[in-house]
Write a protein that holds these residues in place. Sequence first.
Motif, mmCIF file in Angstrom:
data_model
loop_
_atom_site.group_PDB
_atom_site.id
_atom_site.type_symbol
_atom_site.label_atom_id
_atom_site.label_comp_id
_atom_site.label_asym_id
_atom_site.label_seq_id
_atom_site.Cartn_x
_atom_site.Cartn_y
_atom_site.Cartn_z
ATOM 1 N N THR A 10 35.616 75.798 -3.894
ATOM 2 C CA THR A 10 35.762 74.428 -3.361
ATOM 3 C C THR A 10 34.421 73.744 -3.108
ATOM 4 O O THR A 10 34.319 72.528 -3.192
ATOM 5 N N VAL A 11 33.389 74.530 -2.806
ATOM 6 C CA VAL A 11 32.101 73.907 -2.518
ATOM 7 C C VAL A 11 31.565 73.173 -3.756
ATOM 8 O O VAL A 11 30.812 72.208 -3.639
ATOM 9 N N GLN A 26 33.243 71.249 -5.712
ATOM 10 C CA GLN A 26 33.761 69.882 -5.699
ATOM 11 C C GLN A 26 32.841 68.990 -4.862
ATOM 12 O O GLN A 26 32.476 67.888 -5.260
ATOM 13 N N TYR A 27 32.458 69.540 -3.710
ATOM 14 C CA TYR A 27 31.542 68.791 -2.839
ATOM 15 C C TYR A 27 30.238 68.492 -3.581
ATOM 16 O O TYR A 27 29.730 67.377 -3.568
ATOM 17 N N VAL A 28 29.697 69.517 -4.235
ATOM 18 C CA VAL A 28 28.426 69.366 -4.949
ATOM 19 C C VAL A 28 28.546 68.326 -6.059
ATOM 20 O O VAL A 28 27.688 67.453 -6.206
ATOM 21 N N ASP A 66 30.648 65.780 -6.238
ATOM 22 C CA ASP A 66 30.758 64.435 -5.650
ATOM 23 C C ASP A 66 29.400 63.949 -5.167
ATOM 24 O O ASP A 66 29.028 62.797 -5.368
ATOM 25 N N LEU A 67 28.668 64.863 -4.529
ATOM 26 C CA LEU A 67 27.369 64.465 -3.982
ATOM 27 C C LEU A 67 26.421 64.018 -5.099
ATOM 28 O O LEU A 67 25.771 62.978 -4.994
ATOM 29 N N SER A 117 20.256 64.693 0.809
ATOM 30 C CA SER A 117 21.193 65.495 0.015
ATOM 31 C C SER A 117 20.781 66.962 0.008
ATOM 32 O O SER A 117 21.632 67.853 -0.036
ATOM 33 N N HIS A 129 26.192 73.027 3.351
ATOM 34 C CA HIS A 129 27.554 73.262 2.845
ATOM 35 C C HIS A 129 27.642 74.614 2.151
ATOM 36 O O HIS A 129 28.622 75.342 2.318
ATOM 37 N N SER A 167 29.837 77.679 3.638
ATOM 38 C CA SER A 167 30.953 78.227 2.844
ATOM 39 C C SER A 167 30.785 79.726 2.654
ATOM 40 O O SER A 167 31.750 80.493 2.720
ATOM 41 N N ASP A 204 27.739 67.756 11.109
ATOM 42 C CA ASP A 204 26.846 66.848 10.392
ATOM 43 C C ASP A 204 25.832 66.310 11.401
ATOM 44 O O ASP A 204 26.193 65.549 12.303
#
Length: 448
Positions: free
Chosen positions: A111-112, A114-116, A118-119, A144, A151, A155, A168
Motif C-alpha cells: 500500500t505504501v 500507492q502513496y509514493v 500519488d506523491l 516530500s 511513510h 509502514s 504529520d
Amino acid sequence: MIRVLKMRHNKFQIQISYTFVQEMNNMRVFKFGGASVNSAEAVRNVASIMQRYGHEQIVVVISAMGKTTNAFEEVVFAAFYKRKDISEKIRTIKDFHCNIIQDLFNCSNHTVLQYVNDLFEEVEKMSLHPDAGYDEIYDRIVPSGELLSTHIVNSYLHEKSFSTAFLDARDVIKTDDRFRDASVQWDDTLNLVSQRVSGIFQDRRVRFIVTQGFIARTMDGRPTTLGREGSDFTASVFAHCLGATEVVVWKDVEGLLNADPVYFDDTVKIDKISYREAIELSFYGAKVLHPKTIKPLQNKKIPLKVKSFSNPDGKGSVVQESSLSDHLVPCFILKQNQMLISFASKDFSFIAEEKLYHLFGEFNRLNIKVNLMQNSAISFTICVNHPGEKLEPLLKNLSDGFDIKYNENLELLTIRHFNDEVIDKYLKGCKIFLEQRSRRTIQVAFKR
Ligand code: ASP
Ligand code: MG
C-alpha cells in the motif's frame, strides 16, 4: 484561551477554557537523520534500535532518506530554470525510494507504493507549473523527502508489529511564512504538539509516534521548512513542548567529535559538553547540530545525547548544563572556499558607525553572512563564504565609496580552547591573512 461564542437569539456566551500544556514525564524524543535511513538495511537497523526501547513511549523524528533533500532541491532548481531533465530527476528519486520499498516489503503492490505514486505525481505537477516564488515552491516540493521516509519507515514498523502512530509534523509545528527559513510560532506549536501527542499516547499501547523533521506549516496552511539540517531542531521543539526527559540524535559517528573527520584525521569524541559550548561551536560553523537546536532544550534543561546508530550500546556524547569539562579538548572548525574582502574608504575618512551601517546594509540585502571581521582606521575586512553570483552586485554597489580588494580560495580555521601546540600543528607553514584571538577562541584566515 478565551472564546466568545455567538449563541442562538444573539446571546453571547463567554467560554473560558484552559489549555493544559501537559508535560509528559519520562518521554524521550529520538531523531534519525538521513544517513540512518539511506537504505533498506539502514531502515531495518532503525527498527532494531527502536526494539530496544519497546517498553517506552517515544516521539521519533525522521529526516529524508540519504541525500534526498539535495535531490529535491535540484528538482526545484530545474523547475524554475525550465531544465529539460526535471522528469528524469524526479524518476531517479522515485526509483531510489521504490528500490528501498521493494527490498523492505518484498512485494510489488504494498500500500505504501500507492502513496509514493500519488506523491510523485503531485511533485511532477508542481514542478512543471510552478505558480509561486522560488522559496515557496521549494517548501511545497522539498518536504516530500521527509514525507516519503516517514511513510516508508512507519509502514515497515507496522509490518514488524510495532505499535506506532503516524503524525504529520506540519499539523503541529507552526511557523511564520519566511519560506526555507521559517521561525516557529511557539504558542500555537506548544498547544498543538502537547495536545496531539498526549492524545495519541493516551492509548498506552502506542509506543512510537513517527513524524518528520524539518517540515512545518503556517497557521493558514502553507507548507514551510526550518532550514537545511533542521530535523535536529524539530526534535528539540517536540522535546521542549512535551517536557521530554531527553533527546537522542542517532548519527553515523560515535558522538560529538572535536573536529570534522573529513578534514582532520585525529578526531576525539567529546563525552560531555555544555549547551553554551555547543551553541558556540555551531555558531562558528561546526556541523554537529543545527544551530537552533540548543535553545529550546537549554530553556528546559533537557539533555541531548548523540549516539551512533551502528553502535547503540556506545556511550555517545551528551550536551547538558554543566560546563566543567568544556575546556578539556580543543575543537576545530574548518570552513573552505572563503573570501577575504577589504573595503578602504576612498576619501580617507574613518570607517566608523555610519560607514559600517552602509556596508552591513549591503551585506544584509544580499544575504551575505560575515564569518570574521576586522577594521583599521580607514579599512574594513570581512571573511565570508565565497559569495558566488552575489560578488558582482556587492562590488558594484559599494565601489562608489570604497576601494575594494579581495583574496579568494582561503580557508578559515576556528579553534576553541586552543594552545600554542595545536596552532602550530595545523598552521605551521601556512600563509596567514587575518587572525583574531580571544581568551577561548582563535580564528585564522589562511592559505596552505
Ligand atoms: N532533510 C533535511 C536536510 O537534509 C533536514 C535534515 O536532514 O535535518 O536538510
Ligand atoms: Mg540531513
